[in-house]
Each structure stands twice: as C-alpha cells, then as structure tokens.
Design an enzyme around this catalytic site. Structure first.
Site, PDB file in Angstrom:
ATOM      1  N   GLY A   1       0.567  -1.376   0.136  1.00  0.00           N
ATOM      2  CA  GLY A   1      -0.020   0.223   0.283  1.00  0.00           C
ATOM      3  C   GLY A   1       0.975   0.957  -0.048  1.00  0.00           C
ATOM      4  O   GLY A   1      -0.064   2.354   0.423  1.00  0.00           O
TER       5      GLY A   1
ATOM      6  N   ASN B   1       1.776   2.592  -2.805  1.00  0.00           N
ATOM      7  CA  ASN B   1       1.384   4.743  -3.396  1.00  0.00           C
ATOM      8  C   ASN B   1       0.102   4.317  -2.758  1.00  0.00           C
ATOM      9  O   ASN B   1      -0.294   5.886  -3.127  1.00  0.00           O
ATOM     10  CB  ASN B   1       1.190   3.238  -4.567  1.00  0.00           C
ATOM     11  CG  ASN B   1       2.477   2.929  -5.499  1.00  0.00           C
ATOM     12  OD1 ASN B   1       2.908   4.254  -6.049  1.00  0.00           O
ATOM     13  ND2 ASN B   1       3.257   2.118  -5.636  1.00  0.00           N
TER      14      ASN B   1
ATOM     15  N   ILE C   1      -5.211 -10.704 -12.842  1.00  0.00           N
ATOM     16  CA  ILE C   1      -5.162 -10.180 -13.942  1.00  0.00           C
ATOM     17  C   ILE C   1      -6.675 -10.007 -13.623  1.00  0.00           C
ATOM     18  O   ILE C   1      -8.066 -10.006 -13.086  1.00  0.00           O
ATOM     19  CB  ILE C   1      -5.382 -11.439 -15.104  1.00  0.00           C
ATOM     20  CG1 ILE C   1      -4.286 -12.127 -14.958  1.00  0.00           C
ATOM     21  CG2 ILE C   1      -6.171 -10.934 -16.236  1.00  0.00           C
ATOM     22  CD1 ILE C   1      -3.234 -11.112 -15.926  1.00  0.00           C
ATOM     23  N   LEU C   2      -7.224  -8.187 -14.557  1.00  0.00           N
ATOM     24  CA  LEU C   2      -8.589  -7.941 -14.626  1.00  0.00           C
ATOM     25  C   LEU C   2      -9.765  -8.758 -15.493  1.00  0.00           C
ATOM     26  O   LEU C   2      -9.078  -8.410 -16.615  1.00  0.00           O
ATOM     27  CB  LEU C   2      -8.847  -6.814 -14.456  1.00  0.00           C
ATOM     28  CG  LEU C   2      -8.243  -5.555 -13.243  1.00  0.00           C
ATOM     29  CD1 LEU C   2      -7.803  -4.550 -13.181  1.00  0.00           C
ATOM     30  CD2 LEU C   2      -9.520  -6.100 -12.086  1.00  0.00           C
TER      31      LEU C   2
ATOM     32  N   ASN D   1      -2.309   1.951 -14.748  1.00  0.00           N
ATOM     33  CA  ASN D   1      -2.034   0.912 -13.461  1.00  0.00           C
ATOM     34  C   ASN D   1       0.111   0.979 -13.455  1.00  0.00           C
ATOM     35  O   ASN D   1       0.289   2.203 -14.019  1.00  0.00           O
ATOM     36  CB  ASN D   1      -1.563  -0.102 -14.348  1.00  0.00           C
ATOM     37  CG  ASN D   1      -0.450  -1.356 -14.106  1.00  0.00           C
ATOM     38  OD1 ASN D   1      -1.053  -1.707 -12.827  1.00  0.00           O
ATOM     39  ND2 ASN D   1       0.616  -2.111 -14.330  1.00  0.00           N
TER      40      ASN D   1
ATOM     41  N   HIS E   1       3.921   0.067 -12.558  1.00  0.00           N
ATOM     42  CA  HIS E   1       4.618  -0.888 -12.758  1.00  0.00           C
ATOM     43  C   HIS E   1       6.020  -0.805 -12.964  1.00  0.00           C
ATOM     44  O   HIS E   1       6.682   0.007 -13.286  1.00  0.00           O
ATOM     45  CB  HIS E   1       4.137  -2.146 -14.522  1.00  0.00           C
ATOM     46  CG  HIS E   1       4.657  -3.077 -14.432  1.00  0.00           C
ATOM     47  ND1 HIS E   1       4.752  -4.113 -14.508  1.00  0.00           N
ATOM     48  CD2 HIS E   1       6.005  -3.063 -15.181  1.00  0.00           C
ATOM     49  CE1 HIS E   1       5.333  -5.788 -14.854  1.00  0.00           C
ATOM     50  NE2 HIS E   1       6.582  -4.944 -15.377  1.00  0.00           N
TER      51      HIS E   1
HETATM   52  C1  GRF Z   1       4.181  -1.726  -6.617  1.00  0.00           C
HETATM   53  O1  GRF Z   1       5.388  -1.438  -6.844  1.00  0.00           O
HETATM   54  C2  GRF Z   1       3.454  -1.855  -8.064  1.00  0.00           C
HETATM   55  O2  GRF Z   1       4.814  -0.886  -9.657  1.00  0.00           O
HETATM   56  C3  GRF Z   1       3.324  -3.002  -8.210  1.00  0.00           C
HETATM   57  O3  GRF Z   1       2.569  -3.143  -7.073  1.00  0.00           O
HETATM   58  C4  GRF Z   1       4.178  -2.710  -6.515  1.00  0.00           C
HETATM   59  C5  GRF Z   1       3.182  -2.102  -5.271  1.00  0.00           C
HETATM   60  O4  GRF Z   1       3.099  -1.531  -3.633  1.00  0.00           O
HETATM   61  N1  GRF Z   1       2.424  -3.240  -9.106  1.00  0.00           N
HETATM   62  P1  GRF Z   1       2.859  -1.744  -2.627  1.00  0.00           P
HETATM   63  O5  GRF Z   1       1.107  -1.798  -2.404  1.00  0.00           O
HETATM   64  O6  GRF Z   1       1.693   0.342  -3.504  1.00  0.00           O
HETATM   65  O7  GRF Z   1       3.351  -0.710  -1.608  1.00  0.00           O
END
Ligand code: GRF
Length: 190
Positions: free
Chosen positions: A11, A13, A85-86, A100, A102
């Site tokens: 979490g 982000n 996958i959605l 998204n 990545h």
């Molecule tokens: C991030 O590194 C993102 O790039 C990947 O999953 C991770 C999620 O991290 N898709 P967080 O849960 O936001 O810490």
C-alpha cells in the site's frame, strides 16, 4: 476527480495518494489481509473486500467490484499493486480511466510479478517504473509517464525495489493529474 484504488500489497502507493490529498473515495482489494487494506481501515476509507473465494468466477467477482466502485462514484481508477488479471468487461467499464503502475521500463519486464527480479537477473544497469493506461493486454496499454532508476552494484531485490518505489510515488500523482486534465478537456469538448 473521485479516485478508486485497487490494491493487493503493502500500500505504499495508496498511502502516498492519501497523503497528497487525492480524493480517494474507494479502495478495493482481493486480499483483505494485505497492508494496503489495513491502511484503508485505519484511515476510514471505504474498503471493498472481493476475495475470489466468495465468487464462482473471475467475471462474477469483477462485476461485483465494478458495481461497488460505480456506486461510490469512482471516476478514475488506479491499479496500485493489484495482483490479479482483470476481466475484459471490467477493463472496458474503465476504458481510458484506469492507470497501472509497473516496476520496470515497459515494454521491458512486463507481464509478470517479478519485474524487479528480472532486471537484476538480466544485469541491466538501468530500470525504472511506468504508469500506463490499462488495456486488455497486460502491461501493454499506452504509456503516460516513466522514470529511470539506476541499478547499483550490490543491489538486492529489496534495495532496488525501494529505489523504484520512490520514483513510483513521484510519477503516479503526476500521471493522475495528466489524465484528469485530459478527461476534463475531452468532456468539455462534449
Ligand atoms: C508497486 O511496486 C507496483 O509497481 C506494483 O506493485 C507494487 C505495489 O506496491 N505493480 P504498494 O502496494 O503500492 O506498496
């Protein structure tokens, strides 16, 4: 812009978006025990729990998730570490409105959950992160922003991932703002 966030992981982000005062109106997860879900509960954010075992199929789960997000008036959806996958119908419902993040410079190291590990294995000297629109093909939608991150001698998966996530926390908010402006411009064009 009313944001929904899909999560399955730590979490970082989600926390970053909340701390930057984005209007997060819904957090949906397939893993109710993940750190991101705990953060949503702690902050009193509306949390939708959609464990696959509660549904007969992926499509059924995604339909329930889509309806719940719509009921909360989500306008833009951020896939921030969602690890499933959605379904095509779910993606179509948020066409041009789902981002998204990545942890690689797509198209390098796309399509899997081990982009950081792959970068280390391949011995690249630079990797990074990408924010892109979600389309049916995994990790292949139009790219909005990327940031380059050096791979340093002695890096471990953890140290490299941490450096990449610092950049994710910088570019994801900028990409959301870009998309918000773009959607506003389109709607004022009628
Ligand atoms: C991030 O590194 C993102 O790039 C990947 O999953 C991770 C999620 O991290 N898709 P967080 O849960 O936001 O810490």
């Amino acid at each position: 812009m009313r944001l929904g966030v899909l999560v399955s992981g730590k979490g970082s982000n989600l926390r970053n978006l909340v701390e930057r005062e984005f209007q997060v109106v819904a957090v949906a997860t397939n893993r109710p025990s993940c750190g991101a879900a705990a953060f949503a509960r702690e902050r009193g954010l509306p949390l939708g729990e959609f464990s696959q075992r509660g549904y007969a199929s992926l499509e059924e789960r995604d339909t329930a998730m889509r309806d719940w997000l719509a009921s909360l008036g989500v306008e833009l959806l951020v896939n921030a570490g969602y690890d499933r996958i959605l379904s095509a119908a779910f993606i179509a419902a948020f066409e041009n409105r789902m981002l998204n993040v990545h942890p690689s410079l797509l198209p390098a190291f796309g399509g899997g959950m081990d982009a950081v590990e792959q970068a280390l294995r391949q011995g690249v000297t630079q990797t990074g992160c990408t924010v892109h629109l979600v389309t049916e093909e995994v990790d292949a939608g139009p790219i909005l922003l990327q940031a380059v991150v050096p791979v340093l001698p002695g890096d471990s998966v953890e140290s490299l991932r941490a450096r990449i996530q610092l950049e994710e926390r910088r570019i994801l908010p900028v990409a959301i703002e870009m998309l918000t402006r773009n959607l506003a411009a389109r709607s004022s064009l009628g």
